[in-house]
Design a protein around this motif. Structure first.
Motif, PDB file in Angstrom:
ATOM      1  N   ARG A  28       0.184  24.099  -2.965  1.00 30.09           N
ATOM      2  CA  ARG A  28       0.623  24.207  -4.230  1.00 30.09           C
ATOM      3  C   ARG A  28       0.615  23.419  -5.597  1.00 30.09           C
ATOM      4  N   GLN A  29       0.863  21.983  -5.090  1.00 31.33           N
ATOM      5  CA  GLN A  29       1.105  20.598  -6.260  1.00 31.33           C
ATOM      6  C   GLN A  29      -0.428  20.818  -6.458  1.00 31.33           C
ATOM      7  N   ARG A  30      -1.682  20.414  -5.935  1.00 29.49           N
ATOM      8  CA  ARG A  30      -2.867  19.979  -6.089  1.00 29.49           C
ATOM      9  C   ARG A  30      -3.466  20.991  -6.712  1.00 29.49           C
ATOM     10  N   ALA A  31      -2.644  22.915  -6.768  1.00 30.23           N
ATOM     11  CA  ALA A  31      -3.148  23.484  -7.006  1.00 30.23           C
ATOM     12  C   ALA A  31      -2.663  23.355  -9.074  1.00 30.23           C
ATOM     13  N   GLY A  32      -2.078  23.186  -9.468  1.00 29.44           N
ATOM     14  CA  GLY A  32      -1.137  22.587 -11.041  1.00 29.44           C
ATOM     15  C   GLY A  32       0.121  23.358 -10.261  1.00 29.44           C
ATOM     16  N   ALA A  33       0.993  23.669  -9.453  1.00 31.80           N
ATOM     17  CA  ALA A  33       2.197  24.903  -9.552  1.00 31.80           C
ATOM     18  C   ALA A  33       2.728  24.064 -10.466  1.00 31.80           C
ATOM     19  N   LYS A  34       3.238  22.683 -10.188  1.00 38.82           N
ATOM     20  CA  LYS A  34       4.440  22.026  -9.581  1.00 38.82           C
ATOM     21  C   LYS A  34       4.528  21.029 -11.473  1.00 38.82           C
ATOM     22  N   ALA A  35       3.842  21.296 -11.600  1.00 36.23           N
ATOM     23  CA  ALA A  35       3.402  20.662 -13.251  1.00 36.23           C
ATOM     24  C   ALA A  35       4.785  20.449 -14.147  1.00 36.23           C
ATOM     25  N   THR A  36       4.788  22.024 -14.485  1.00 35.89           N
ATOM     26  CA  THR A  36       5.480  22.161 -15.806  1.00 35.89           C
ATOM     27  C   THR A  36       6.738  21.770 -15.943  1.00 35.89           C
ATOM     28  N   VAL A  37       7.480  20.630 -17.275  1.00 35.71           N
ATOM     29  CA  VAL A  37       7.931  20.832 -17.451  1.00 35.71           C
ATOM     30  C   VAL A  37       8.761  21.208 -18.312  1.00 35.71           C
ATOM     31  N   LEU A  38      10.369  21.464 -17.428  1.00 35.21           N
ATOM     32  CA  LEU A  38      11.235  22.248 -17.760  1.00 35.21           C
ATOM     33  C   LEU A  38      12.516  21.524 -18.808  1.00 35.21           C
ATOM     34  N   PRO A  39      12.817  22.289 -20.301  1.00 33.10           N
ATOM     35  CA  PRO A  39      13.860  21.531 -20.948  1.00 33.10           C
ATOM     36  C   PRO A  39      15.588  21.841 -20.272  1.00 33.10           C
ATOM     37  N   THR A  40      15.824  22.133 -19.092  1.00 34.20           N
ATOM     38  CA  THR A  40      17.214  22.199 -18.724  1.00 34.20           C
ATOM     39  C   THR A  40      18.080  21.613 -18.774  1.00 34.20           C
ATOM     40  N   VAL A  41      17.941  19.664 -18.260  1.00 34.21           N
ATOM     41  CA  VAL A  41      18.365  18.708 -18.018  1.00 34.21           C
ATOM     42  C   VAL A  41      18.761  18.729 -20.020  1.00 34.21           C
ATOM     43  N   ARG A  42      17.808  18.171 -20.530  1.00 36.17           N
ATOM     44  CA  ARG A  42      18.432  18.172 -21.509  1.00 36.17           C
ATOM     45  C   ARG A  42      19.612  18.890 -22.863  1.00 36.17           C
ATOM     46  N   VAL A  86       0.964  -1.339  -0.278  1.00 35.51           N
ATOM     47  CA  VAL A  86       0.160   0.178   0.143  1.00 35.51           C
ATOM     48  C   VAL A  86       0.723   1.126   0.206  1.00 35.51           C
ATOM     49  N   VAL A  87       1.298   2.082  -0.614  1.00 36.96           N
ATOM     50  CA  VAL A  87       1.226   3.484  -0.613  1.00 36.96           C
ATOM     51  C   VAL A  87      -0.294   4.640  -0.075  1.00 36.96           C
ATOM     52  N   ARG A  88       0.473   5.012   1.347  1.00 32.27           N
ATOM     53  CA  ARG A  88      -0.824   6.623   1.394  1.00 32.27           C
ATOM     54  C   ARG A  88      -0.197   8.011   1.091  1.00 32.27           C
ATOM     55  N   ALA A  89      -0.541   8.334   0.319  1.00 26.84           N
ATOM     56  CA  ALA A  89       0.027   9.613   0.257  1.00 26.84           C
ATOM     57  C   ALA A  89      -1.118  11.265  -0.287  1.00 26.84           C
ATOM     58  N   LEU A  90      -0.907  12.210   0.244  1.00 28.15           N
ATOM     59  CA  LEU A  90      -1.860  12.911  -0.381  1.00 28.15           C
ATOM     60  C   LEU A  90      -1.936  13.313  -1.087  1.00 28.15           C
ATOM     61  N   TYR A  91      -3.261  13.736  -1.513  1.00 33.70           N
ATOM     62  CA  TYR A  91      -3.782  14.212  -2.703  1.00 33.70           C
ATOM     63  C   TYR A  91      -3.000  13.495  -4.107  1.00 33.70           C
ATOM     64  N   GLY A  92      -3.845  12.818  -4.103  1.00 33.42           N
ATOM     65  CA  GLY A  92      -3.583  11.352  -5.305  1.00 33.42           C
ATOM     66  C   GLY A  92      -3.293  11.676  -6.465  1.00 33.42           C
ATOM     67  N   THR A  93      -3.951  12.297  -7.217  1.00 37.52           N
ATOM     68  CA  THR A  93      -4.018  12.924  -8.292  1.00 37.52           C
ATOM     69  C   THR A  93      -3.332  14.342  -8.940  1.00 37.52           C
ATOM     70  N   SER A  94      -2.932  14.484  -7.959  1.00 39.26           N
ATOM     71  CA  SER A  94      -2.098  15.982  -8.521  1.00 39.26           C
ATOM     72  C   SER A  94      -0.773  15.442  -8.620  1.00 39.26           C
ATOM     73  N   ARG A  95      -0.239  16.544 -10.403  1.00 36.33           N
ATOM     74  CA  ARG A  95       0.752  16.029 -10.463  1.00 36.33           C
ATOM     75  C   ARG A  95       1.592  17.130 -10.636  1.00 36.33           C
ATOM     76  N   VAL A  96       2.872  16.178 -10.359  1.00 35.35           N
ATOM     77  CA  VAL A  96       4.552  17.051  -9.909  1.00 35.35           C
ATOM     78  C   VAL A  96       6.010  16.071 -11.286  1.00 35.35           C
ATOM     79  N   ALA A  97       6.170  17.582 -11.552  1.00 35.72           N
ATOM     80  CA  ALA A  97       7.009  17.196 -12.957  1.00 35.72           C
ATOM     81  C   ALA A  97       9.077  16.785 -11.962  1.00 35.72           C
ATOM     82  N   CYS A  98       8.490  15.955 -11.155  1.00 36.22           N
ATOM     83  CA  CYS A  98       9.619  14.950  -9.919  1.00 36.22           C
ATOM     84  C   CYS A  98      10.640  15.068 -11.402  1.00 36.22           C
ATOM     85  N   VAL A  99      12.265  14.789 -10.292  1.00 35.29           N
ATOM     86  CA  VAL A  99      13.742  15.098 -10.834  1.00 35.29           C
ATOM     87  C   VAL A  99      14.068  13.749  -9.909  1.00 35.29           C
TER      88      VAL A  99
END
Length: 281
Positions: free
Chosen positions: A245-259, A151-164
């Motif tokens: 803030r993640q739930r509101a979509g503030a962390k979903a932007t994908v950035l090209p810096t690594v590439r 089992v994984v337990r976490a807050l706001y399971g459908t909010s997205r983040v462009a994790c690195v």
């Protein structure tokens, strides 16, 4: 000489590992016994930001330093840059966070990192800021629940983040540390190649470990209670504000810096999970 701090954490460990081929690498650690990176040209010294004598010794002969600080109460960045300046260090590569650039982020952790960046900018040292989005390795906190209950337990399971992937942050850090004259005065915003939710991460982890996993969404109260077991209230409140803030979509932007910097795509969460499957098995 290149100095690495934070070498027991997910990014600093990778930075130290990637630098092992350099002629001289020094690792600063409060507890050298926890440092796993060794090799020719690598030395580990016991030091603490609050112990000026040990800091002076660790910084002797250093040209560039990778700086990681975590405290929201201690002036560790100020302590470090003062000692670094007096030791003749030329360049500090600072691990920061992407939220410092976002007007909607006003939690304690973000405010602290903004102040830390200002201290380094005003220090007179050359600097590079690595402003990273959420680390993929944060999901290692799910490992006990996955191993024992599936089992994984976490807050706001459908909010997205462009994790690195911390390894991508480390690759950029090593570029900055080993290419003098190319990265000074620059701030690099670092994300992964996709925005992904906790529920989607759970599904990908299930594929990697080869067994069904279930996602259970915590209420805000349950999440707060869990955070308060591990953190002081001001830090727990900052983490909850970050989740909102993640739930509101503030962390979903994908950035090209690594590439752009590395000439290859940033690693996906599936890549990271496959390489760390043993932790969840």
């Amino acid at each position: 000489m290149i100095l690495v701090t934070g070498a027991t954490g997910p990014v600093g460990r990778e930075v130290a590992h990637l630098l092992r081929g350099q002629p001289a690498v020094r690792i600063l650690a409060r507890d050298p016994g926890r440092v796993s990176v060794t090799g020719p040209g690598v030395e580990t010294v016991r030091a603490d930001y609050a112990d000026r004598a040990s800091l002076d010794q660790a910084l002797r002969g250093v040209r560039a330093a990778f700086l990681v600080t975590n405290s929201v109460t201690d002036p560790d960045d100020a302590r470090f840059v003062q000692a670094a300046r007096e030791a003749g260090v030329r360049h500090v590569v600072k691990l920061s966070m992407l939220a410092v650039t976002e007007s909607g982020a006003d939690d304690l952790i973000t405010r602290t990192q903004r102040c830390n960046e200002a201290v380094i900018r005003d220090s007179g040292l050359d600097w590079t800021f690595l402003r990273a989005r959420t680390f993929m390795s944060n999901t290692l906190s799910w490992a006990p629940g996955i191993r024992t209950e599936g089992v994984v337990r976490a807050l706001y399971g459908t909010s997205r983040v462009a994790c690195v992937d911390p390894r991508d942050i480390a690759c950029v850090a090593v570029r900055a540390l080993t290419e003098p004259g190319r990265h000074e005065g620059r701030s690099y915003a670092l994300s992964g190649p996709e925005a992904i939710s906790a529920a989607e991460q759970t599904a990908q982890l299930a594929e990697v470990v080869g067994r069904p996993l279930r996602f259970v969404e915590l209420t805000r109260g349950e999440a707060e209670e869990r955070l308060l077991r591990r953190h002081p209230r001001p830090v727990a409140e900052a983490l909850l504000a970050s989740a909102e803030r993640q739930r509101a979509g503030a962390k979903a932007t994908v950035l090209p810096t690594v590439r752009h910097l590395m000439g290859r795509p940033a690693r996906t969460f599936r890549d990271w999970a496959a390489d760390h499957a043993a932790a969840f098995a």
